[in-house]
Design a protein around this motif. Sequence first.
Motif, PDB file in Angstrom:
ATOM      1  N   THR A 181       0.866  -1.175   0.000  1.00  0.00           N
ATOM      2  CA  THR A 181       0.000   0.000   0.000  1.00  0.00           C
ATOM      3  C   THR A 181       0.904   1.227   0.000  1.00  0.00           C
ATOM      4  OG1 THR A 181      -1.719  -1.142   1.261  1.00  0.00           O
ATOM      5  CG2 THR A 181      -1.835   1.239   1.208  1.00  0.00           C
ATOM      6  N   PRO A 182       0.718   2.175  -0.895  1.00  0.00           N
ATOM      7  CA  PRO A 182       1.681   3.275  -1.008  1.00  0.00           C
ATOM      8  C   PRO A 182       1.698   4.203   0.200  1.00  0.00           C
ATOM      9  CG  PRO A 182      -0.220   3.679  -2.405  1.00  0.00           C
ATOM     10  CD  PRO A 182      -0.362   2.287  -1.890  1.00  0.00           C
ATOM     11  N   HIS A 183       2.794   4.879   0.344  1.00  0.00           N
ATOM     12  CA  HIS A 183       2.934   5.947   1.334  1.00  0.00           C
ATOM     13  C   HIS A 183       2.074   7.119   0.894  1.00  0.00           C
ATOM     14  CE1 HIS A 183       4.680   9.038   3.837  1.00  0.00           C
ATOM     15  NE2 HIS A 183       5.616   8.247   4.303  1.00  0.00           N
ATOM     16  N   GLY A 184       1.274   7.667   1.785  1.00  0.00           N
ATOM     17  CA  GLY A 184       0.394   8.772   1.424  1.00  0.00           C
ATOM     18  C   GLY A 184       1.136  10.068   1.170  1.00  0.00           C
ATOM     19  N   ALA A 185       0.448  10.976   0.516  1.00  0.00           N
ATOM     20  CA  ALA A 185       1.021  12.278   0.171  1.00  0.00           C
ATOM     21  C   ALA A 185       0.968  13.213   1.376  1.00  0.00           C
ATOM     22  CB  ALA A 185       0.255  12.897  -0.994  1.00  0.00           C
ATOM     23  N   PHE A 186       2.100  13.749   1.758  1.00  0.00           N
ATOM     24  CA  PHE A 186       2.140  14.711   2.850  1.00  0.00           C
ATOM     25  C   PHE A 186       1.469  16.018   2.429  1.00  0.00           C
ATOM     26  CE2 PHE A 186       6.144  12.406   4.241  1.00  0.00           C
ATOM     27  CZ  PHE A 186       5.516  11.760   5.287  1.00  0.00           C
ATOM     28  N   PHE A 288      18.610   0.444  -0.091  1.00  0.00           N
ATOM     29  CA  PHE A 288      17.392   1.120   0.357  1.00  0.00           C
ATOM     30  C   PHE A 288      16.208   0.360  -0.204  1.00  0.00           C
ATOM     31  CE2 PHE A 288      14.180   4.533  -0.084  1.00  0.00           C
ATOM     32  CZ  PHE A 288      14.181   5.033   1.208  1.00  0.00           C
ATOM     33  N   ASN A 289      15.349  -0.197   0.680  1.00  0.00           N
ATOM     34  CA  ASN A 289      14.233  -1.003   0.193  1.00  0.00           C
ATOM     35  C   ASN A 289      12.895  -0.545   0.751  1.00  0.00           C
ATOM     36  OD1 ASN A 289      14.269  -2.099   2.863  1.00  0.00           O
ATOM     37  ND2 ASN A 289      15.800  -3.596   2.202  1.00  0.00           N
ATOM     38  N   SER A 290      12.852   0.675   1.300  1.00  0.00           N
ATOM     39  CA  SER A 290      11.610   1.215   1.841  1.00  0.00           C
ATOM     40  C   SER A 290      11.157   2.397   0.982  1.00  0.00           C
ATOM     41  CB  SER A 290      11.800   1.644   3.299  1.00  0.00           C
ATOM     42  OG  SER A 290      12.916   2.486   3.434  1.00  0.00           O
ATOM     43  N   GLN A 291      10.099   3.071   1.415  1.00  0.00           N
ATOM     44  CA  GLN A 291       9.668   4.271   0.716  1.00  0.00           C
ATOM     45  C   GLN A 291      10.378   5.478   1.327  1.00  0.00           C
ATOM     46  OE1 GLN A 291       9.163   6.089  -1.732  1.00  0.00           O
ATOM     47  NE2 GLN A 291       7.233   5.078  -2.325  1.00  0.00           N
ATOM     48  N   SER A 292      10.596   6.477   0.531  1.00  0.00           N
ATOM     49  CA  SER A 292      11.291   7.675   0.995  1.00  0.00           C
ATOM     50  C   SER A 292      10.293   8.776   1.290  1.00  0.00           C
ATOM     51  CB  SER A 292      12.292   8.154  -0.067  1.00  0.00           C
ATOM     52  OG  SER A 292      12.776   9.446   0.258  1.00  0.00           O
ATOM     53  N   GLY A 293      10.105   9.088   2.573  1.00  0.00           N
ATOM     54  CA  GLY A 293       9.255  10.210   2.937  1.00  0.00           C
ATOM     55  C   GLY A 293       9.793  11.517   2.400  1.00  0.00           C
ATOM     56  N   VAL A 294      11.129  11.622   2.295  1.00  0.00           N
ATOM     57  CA  VAL A 294      11.735  12.844   1.759  1.00  0.00           C
ATOM     58  C   VAL A 294      11.343  13.031   0.301  1.00  0.00           C
ATOM     59  CG1 VAL A 294      13.927  13.961   1.197  1.00  0.00           C
ATOM     60  CG2 VAL A 294      13.654  12.805   3.398  1.00  0.00           C
ATOM     61  N   ALA A 295      11.362  11.943  -0.484  1.00  0.00           N
ATOM     62  CA  ALA A 295      10.978  12.047  -1.889  1.00  0.00           C
ATOM     63  C   ALA A 295       9.500  12.398  -2.032  1.00  0.00           C
ATOM     64  CB  ALA A 295      11.289  10.739  -2.617  1.00  0.00           C
ATOM     65  N   VAL A 296       8.661  11.869  -1.135  1.00  0.00           N
ATOM     66  CA  VAL A 296       7.239  12.230  -1.157  1.00  0.00           C
ATOM     67  C   VAL A 296       7.075  13.720  -0.877  1.00  0.00           C
ATOM     68  CG1 VAL A 296       5.002  11.873  -0.062  1.00  0.00           C
ATOM     69  CG2 VAL A 296       6.475   9.911  -0.509  1.00  0.00           C
ATOM     70  N   ILE A 297       7.781  14.226   0.136  1.00  0.00           N
ATOM     71  CA  ILE A 297       7.722  15.653   0.451  1.00  0.00           C
ATOM     72  C   ILE A 297       8.175  16.495  -0.743  1.00  0.00           C
ATOM     73  CG2 ILE A 297       8.808  17.463   1.852  1.00  0.00           C
ATOM     74  CD1 ILE A 297       8.786  15.514   4.197  1.00  0.00           C
ATOM     75  N   ILE A 313      11.496   4.930  -4.245  1.00  0.00           N
ATOM     76  CA  ILE A 313      11.704   6.089  -5.119  1.00  0.00           C
ATOM     77  C   ILE A 313      11.359   5.724  -6.557  1.00  0.00           C
ATOM     78  CG2 ILE A 313      13.404   7.742  -5.983  1.00  0.00           C
ATOM     79  CD1 ILE A 313      14.867   7.472  -3.312  1.00  0.00           C
ATOM     80  N   ALA A 314      11.657   4.488  -6.958  1.00  0.00           N
ATOM     81  CA  ALA A 314      11.309   4.032  -8.305  1.00  0.00           C
ATOM     82  C   ALA A 314       9.795   4.068  -8.508  1.00  0.00           C
ATOM     83  CB  ALA A 314      11.845   2.622  -8.534  1.00  0.00           C
ATOM     84  N   ASP A 315       9.032   3.677  -7.484  1.00  0.00           N
ATOM     85  CA  ASP A 315       7.567   3.720  -7.582  1.00  0.00           C
ATOM     86  C   ASP A 315       7.079   5.156  -7.767  1.00  0.00           C
ATOM     87  OD1 ASP A 315       7.824   1.057  -7.051  1.00  0.00           O
ATOM     88  OD2 ASP A 315       6.911   1.114  -5.065  1.00  0.00           O
ATOM     89  N   LEU A 316       7.698   6.093  -7.030  1.00  0.00           N
ATOM     90  CA  LEU A 316       7.277   7.491  -7.118  1.00  0.00           C
ATOM     91  C   LEU A 316       7.588   8.076  -8.493  1.00  0.00           C
ATOM     92  CD1 LEU A 316       8.451   8.801  -3.624  1.00  0.00           C
ATOM     93  CD2 LEU A 316       6.143   8.148  -4.312  1.00  0.00           C
ATOM     94  N   ILE A 317       8.745   7.736  -9.043  1.00  0.00           N
ATOM     95  CA  ILE A 317       9.094   8.225 -10.387  1.00  0.00           C
ATOM     96  C   ILE A 317       8.099   7.688 -11.405  1.00  0.00           C
ATOM     97  CG2 ILE A 317      10.842   8.126 -12.202  1.00  0.00           C
ATOM     98  CD1 ILE A 317      12.977   8.117  -9.978  1.00  0.00           C
ATOM     99  N   ALA A 318       7.728   6.405 -11.272  1.00  0.00           N
ATOM    100  CA  ALA A 318       6.740   5.820 -12.179  1.00  0.00           C
ATOM    101  C   ALA A 318       5.378   6.496 -12.032  1.00  0.00           C
ATOM    102  CB  ALA A 318       6.617   4.323 -11.920  1.00  0.00           C
ATOM    103  N   ALA A 319       5.076   6.981 -10.828  1.00  0.00           N
ATOM    104  CA  ALA A 319       3.785   7.636 -10.578  1.00  0.00           C
ATOM    105  C   ALA A 319       3.761   9.087 -11.022  1.00  0.00           C
ATOM    106  CB  ALA A 319       3.434   7.554  -9.092  1.00  0.00           C
ATOM    107  N   GLY A 320       4.933   9.663 -11.343  1.00  0.00           N
ATOM    108  CA  GLY A 320       4.932  11.031 -11.859  1.00  0.00           C
ATOM    109  C   GLY A 320       5.958  11.967 -11.248  1.00  0.00           C
ATOM    110  N   LEU A 321       6.725  11.512 -10.244  1.00  0.00           N
ATOM    111  CA  LEU A 321       7.725  12.389  -9.630  1.00  0.00           C
ATOM    112  C   LEU A 321       8.744  12.837 -10.663  1.00  0.00           C
ATOM    113  CD1 LEU A 321       9.081  13.577  -7.035  1.00  0.00           C
ATOM    114  CD2 LEU A 321      10.307  11.401  -6.825  1.00  0.00           C
ATOM    115  N   ALA A 322       8.936  14.151 -10.788  1.00  0.00           N
ATOM    116  CA  ALA A 322       9.908  14.704 -11.733  1.00  0.00           C
ATOM    117  C   ALA A 322      11.317  14.369 -11.253  1.00  0.00           C
ATOM    118  CB  ALA A 322       9.735  16.219 -11.846  1.00  0.00           C
ATOM    119  N   ALA A 323      12.136  13.772 -12.134  1.00  0.00           N
ATOM    120  CA  ALA A 323      13.422  13.262 -11.656  1.00  0.00           C
ATOM    121  C   ALA A 323      14.442  13.134 -12.770  1.00  0.00           C
ATOM    122  CB  ALA A 323      13.226  11.896 -10.996  1.00  0.00           C
TER     123      ALA A 323
END
Length: 379
Positions: A181-186, A288-297, A313-323
């Motif tokens: 289940t993904p980490h929610g958006a801060f 690193f095998n967890s989600q990054s709260g810093v990348a979410v922020i 971080i790979a999941d976040l980039i796939a979801a749209g994080l500019a990187a």
Amino acid sequence: MKPIVVYTRAWRSGVGLYAQGLVEGLAAAGSEVLFIAPAGYPEDRTARLGNVRRIRPVRELIDGGSRPRRAFLSLARVAGGLGALLAARFASNRFIVSIPDPFVFAIWPLMLLRLTGAKVVFVCHDPEPHSWSLPARWRWLERTGYRLVYGCASVIVVLSEAGRAPLVRSFDVPTDKIVVTPHGAFDVPAAGPAPGSNLLLAFGTIRRNKQVALAMEAVIAARSAGCPVRMIVAGGRDPNDPTYLDECQAIAARCPDGLIMETGFIADERVDELLAACDALLMPYTDFNSQSGVAVIAGMAGRPVIAAPAGGIADLIAAGLAAVEIPTPVDLDGVTRSILAFYATPKAEWSDRAARGRVLLGQALAWPQIGRQLAELFD
């Protein structure tokens, strides 16, 4: 319907915000919630929710105070929290645990909950610790603690696909016990368009697996290549690896014009200022095998990242994080070239990409959606 009991010892930083966001998501999805956690810092947003009942153990003392006083408040927080957790069993058989107390305290209440028929959903932020607490000769004991806690869970929730493998490989967790289940958006304010300040940010606890020292060396190398980049390193010392901060400070001393250290706890107001001032966050993470709260922020503030696609971080980039993705395996040359590639792209393009990423991440990481997914684990 019985309430969902959410328990955590966390009350500040990303893990504290995660727990508050999860409770808000559960409440928005229609669940009654009993939230057991110290009062949130700097604010306790869950206090205003009508279908959330709060139990607030005392906070431990983070800064200042005598050692006996700090120890007393820590034990009082443990006793108050775990006492409330066990008492909640009379009202519910549905429990979500995120960031529990140390193993020696947490295992027994979790065992008792399971033995009395409760279903325990364990939110696993870090399948393996970023840095181990005990010396190598006692590593087996720490691993045993993790194994016992995972064994107490009915379901283990990981925050990225990368979190599955370590649980299976290192702790023999059955695959059908693991749910992603993904980490929610801060809820962070948009930082606005990229300022073009030639300033990067490395943020969060200064840990070895974040490769902060390598990031600093890459900034020095990029400056030598003609890029006028600077970087602020903002965060606290890793209590399990305190000498790493000293190594980073020694590198900063070699390049005082390009590297600025802000050590210690970074208050939310200062985080907002740093995000507004920087062009991007530099994150050459490894192991690193967890989600990054810093990348979410970063994504929710509308800031791009220069990052290795490690863990979530790979999941976040796939979801749209500019990187800009740092090539793997991560090394000095790859990080340096990634910094130069970032600054070879016009800032207006990064502003557009980051603004789109903020919208996409807000949709993919919406708390009500996550709350609904966790509540359905009890059906």
